[in-house]
Design a protein around this motif. Structure first.
Motif, mmCIF file in Angstrom:
data_model
loop_
_atom_site.group_PDB
_atom_site.id
_atom_site.type_symbol
_atom_site.label_atom_id
_atom_site.label_comp_id
_atom_site.label_asym_id
_atom_site.label_seq_id
_atom_site.Cartn_x
_atom_site.Cartn_y
_atom_site.Cartn_z
ATOM 1 N N LYS A 136 40.253 30.487 40.601
ATOM 2 C CA LYS A 136 39.835 29.027 41.406
ATOM 3 C C LYS A 136 41.120 28.060 41.292
ATOM 4 N N LYS A 137 41.320 27.380 42.561
ATOM 5 C CA LYS A 137 42.333 26.158 42.370
ATOM 6 C C LYS A 137 41.641 25.093 43.220
ATOM 7 N N LEU A 138 41.416 24.075 42.736
ATOM 8 C CA LEU A 138 41.295 22.751 43.647
ATOM 9 C C LEU A 138 42.190 21.776 43.446
ATOM 10 N N THR A 139 42.597 21.394 44.678
ATOM 11 C CA THR A 139 43.896 20.397 44.688
ATOM 12 C C THR A 139 43.337 19.296 45.519
ATOM 13 N N PHE A 140 43.608 17.965 44.933
ATOM 14 C CA PHE A 140 43.167 16.689 45.432
ATOM 15 C C PHE A 140 44.430 15.944 45.446
ATOM 16 N N LEU A 141 44.637 15.560 46.923
ATOM 17 C CA LEU A 141 45.717 14.547 47.345
ATOM 18 C C LEU A 141 45.090 13.330 47.547
ATOM 19 N N GLY A 142 45.263 12.387 46.855
ATOM 20 C CA GLY A 142 45.166 10.902 47.192
ATOM 21 C C GLY A 142 46.085 10.170 47.887
ATOM 22 N N THR A 143 45.912 9.502 49.029
ATOM 23 C CA THR A 143 46.813 8.895 49.826
ATOM 24 C C THR A 143 46.563 7.555 49.902
ATOM 25 N N MET A 144 47.720 6.704 49.951
ATOM 26 C CA MET A 144 47.403 5.146 50.330
ATOM 27 C C MET A 144 47.741 5.467 51.810
ATOM 28 N N TYR A 174 41.335 26.984 52.604
ATOM 29 C CA TYR A 174 40.295 25.685 52.900
ATOM 30 C C TYR A 174 40.738 24.289 52.763
ATOM 31 N N VAL A 175 40.642 23.469 53.745
ATOM 32 C CA VAL A 175 40.894 22.135 53.588
ATOM 33 C C VAL A 175 39.812 21.288 54.005
ATOM 34 N N LEU A 176 39.584 20.191 53.233
ATOM 35 C CA LEU A 176 38.702 19.209 53.455
ATOM 36 C C LEU A 176 39.333 17.795 53.622
ATOM 37 N N VAL A 177 38.908 17.261 54.543
ATOM 38 C CA VAL A 177 39.539 15.577 54.981
ATOM 39 C C VAL A 177 38.655 14.535 54.704
ATOM 40 N N GLU A 178 38.982 13.399 54.316
ATOM 41 C CA GLU A 178 38.354 12.207 54.422
ATOM 42 C C GLU A 178 38.040 11.538 55.732
ATOM 43 N N ARG A 232 32.371 15.643 46.531
ATOM 44 C CA ARG A 232 32.268 16.482 45.569
ATOM 45 C C ARG A 232 31.315 17.967 45.813
ATOM 46 N N ARG A 233 30.179 17.574 46.797
ATOM 47 C CA ARG A 233 29.441 18.327 47.197
ATOM 48 C C ARG A 233 29.973 19.709 48.113
ATOM 49 N N GLN A 234 30.806 19.113 48.983
ATOM 50 C CA GLN A 234 31.483 19.626 49.933
ATOM 51 C C GLN A 234 32.692 20.486 49.420
ATOM 52 N N ALA A 235 33.347 20.297 48.202
ATOM 53 C CA ALA A 235 34.372 20.790 47.454
ATOM 54 C C ALA A 235 33.783 21.764 46.538
ATOM 55 N N LYS A 236 32.585 21.632 46.128
ATOM 56 C CA LYS A 236 31.697 22.665 45.424
ATOM 57 C C LYS A 236 31.300 23.797 46.299
ATOM 58 N N ALA A 237 30.861 23.562 47.284
ATOM 59 C CA ALA A 237 30.247 24.541 48.362
ATOM 60 C C ALA A 237 31.688 25.468 48.879
ATOM 61 N N ALA A 238 32.756 24.612 48.995
ATOM 62 C CA ALA A 238 33.747 25.351 49.498
ATOM 63 C C ALA A 238 34.560 26.413 48.575
ATOM 64 N N LEU A 239 34.518 25.844 47.076
ATOM 65 C CA LEU A 239 35.068 26.807 46.136
ATOM 66 C C LEU A 239 34.196 27.961 45.731
ATOM 67 N N GLY A 240 32.667 27.802 46.109
ATOM 68 C CA GLY A 240 31.984 28.972 46.293
ATOM 69 C C GLY A 240 32.339 30.046 46.763
ATOM 70 N N GLN A 241 33.265 29.874 48.102
ATOM 71 C CA GLN A 241 33.557 30.985 49.122
ATOM 72 C C GLN A 241 35.039 31.239 49.094
ATOM 73 N N THR A 270 34.787 12.643 37.138
ATOM 74 C CA THR A 270 33.859 13.475 37.840
ATOM 75 C C THR A 270 34.397 14.728 38.286
ATOM 76 N N LEU A 271 35.547 14.505 38.875
ATOM 77 C CA LEU A 271 36.564 15.750 39.369
ATOM 78 C C LEU A 271 36.634 16.962 38.508
ATOM 79 N N SER A 272 36.991 16.561 37.239
ATOM 80 C CA SER A 272 37.364 17.294 36.116
ATOM 81 C C SER A 272 35.878 18.063 35.813
ATOM 82 N N ASP A 273 34.947 17.227 35.598
ATOM 83 C CA ASP A 273 33.533 17.927 35.418
ATOM 84 C C ASP A 273 33.008 18.874 36.503
ATOM 85 N N LEU A 274 33.317 18.535 37.730
ATOM 86 C CA LEU A 274 32.955 19.368 38.993
ATOM 87 C C LEU A 274 33.930 20.820 38.803
#
Length: 282
Positions: free
Chosen positions: A25-33, A59-63, A244-253, A272-276
């Motif tokens: 499992k790999k979860l990557t967060f890109l924080g942008t200005m 899979y990609v999730l966007v704000e 966090r809910r969407q990221a958790k659901a995505a990594l389930g699949q 919280t991301l580390s805990d997630l």
């Protein structure tokens, strides 16, 4: 990983990245200005291009996009626009969606739906939050706040009635697609009048398009002096929980998931991301 990419004209990094890996499992967060701020656009777009177009996650999730739809109907036009045009239009989230679609990667939003917001407003739910909803807060308040918060990201000299009308129409369309109640507005002029009246009633001062501090007045603050800042504290907490809910659901699949969001959200959620990630790994 910390800052990546180039710095902007003020010497600040435009993108930060956090990667969590556990087994496959790999979860990557890109924080942008956000690109609506002044600065070096390549410092935002290049890391997004590398992470989505070159590395090709599962899979990609966007704000900025409701989690109720794969990608909003109001953004369908991005499928036919050159990516350079999307960058000129100052939307790195639309750019991320376009890259994912071009590569055939599933892309969803992380924003709470109108129904999610209504649920969070219930007293027994709100009372458990770090930042409970201000007294008598309604979904209409959250609608107006979200429109003005997006509007405040536009440079003061570029803010006008047309831009504000577009922000209002965009959210109106998204909420209607969710079959959620929206403020009753007859036309653009009526929408602008209602937004101005809401801001005046909420903050006890008129809405000033050229106010250089408008963005700060509509964003969370540790020592909130404006009611809109208190609304933002609640609103952002609900939005971050949805992410966090969407990221958790995505990594389930999927094994490799990328989340593109504003740097303020990334900074507020590092623990919280580390805990997630640990929770998902179990």
């Amino acid at each position: 990983y910390g800052p990546v990419g180039d710095t902007d004209i003020k010497g600040k990094f435009r993108t930060e990245k956090e990667i969590f890996t556990y087994g496959k499992k790999k979860l990557t967060f890109l924080g942008t200005m956000h690109l609506r701020d002044e600065g070096n656009k390549d410092a935002v777009t290049r890391p997004i291009f590398n992470e989505i177009y070159l590395n090709r996650p599962d899979y990609v999730l966007v704000e900025g996009v409701s989690s109720s739809v794969e990608f909003p109907c109001t953004w369908l036009s991005i499928l036919t626009k050159p990516t350079s045009e999307l960058i000129r239009e100052n939307s790195e989230m639309a750019y991320a969606v376009r890259l994912a679609v071009d590569k055939g990667i599933p892309v969803f939003g992380i924003e709470p739906t109108a129904i999610d917001l209504k649920f969070a407003l219930r007293p027994e739910i709100s009372a458990k939050m770090k930042y409970p909803a201000p007294a008598s807060l309604t979904t209409e308040d959250l609608f107006f706040h979200k429109v003005l918060e997006s509007f405040s990201l536009v440079a003061p000299e570029k803010r006008n009635v047309q831009v504000l009308s577009q922000e209002c129409a965009h959210l109106h369309s998204e909420w209607r697609s969710e079959k959620a109640a929206t403020p009753n507005v007859k036309n653009d002029a009526d929408a602008i009048a209602k937004l101005k009246a809401w801001y005046l009633k909420t903050n006890q001062e008129p809405l000033n398009f050229s106010d250089k501090n408008l963005h700060d007045k509509l964003h969370p603050a540790d020592s909130a002096t404006y009611k809109t800042q208190k609304i933002a504290q609640f609103h952002f907490e609900v939005r971050d929980a949805s992410m966090r809910r969407q990221a958790k659901a995505a990594l389930g699949q999927y094994n490799n998931v990328v989340v593109v969001e504003g740097m303020a959200h990334l900074n507020a959620n590092r623990k919280t991301l580390s805990d997630l990630a640990l929770e998902i790994a179990k």
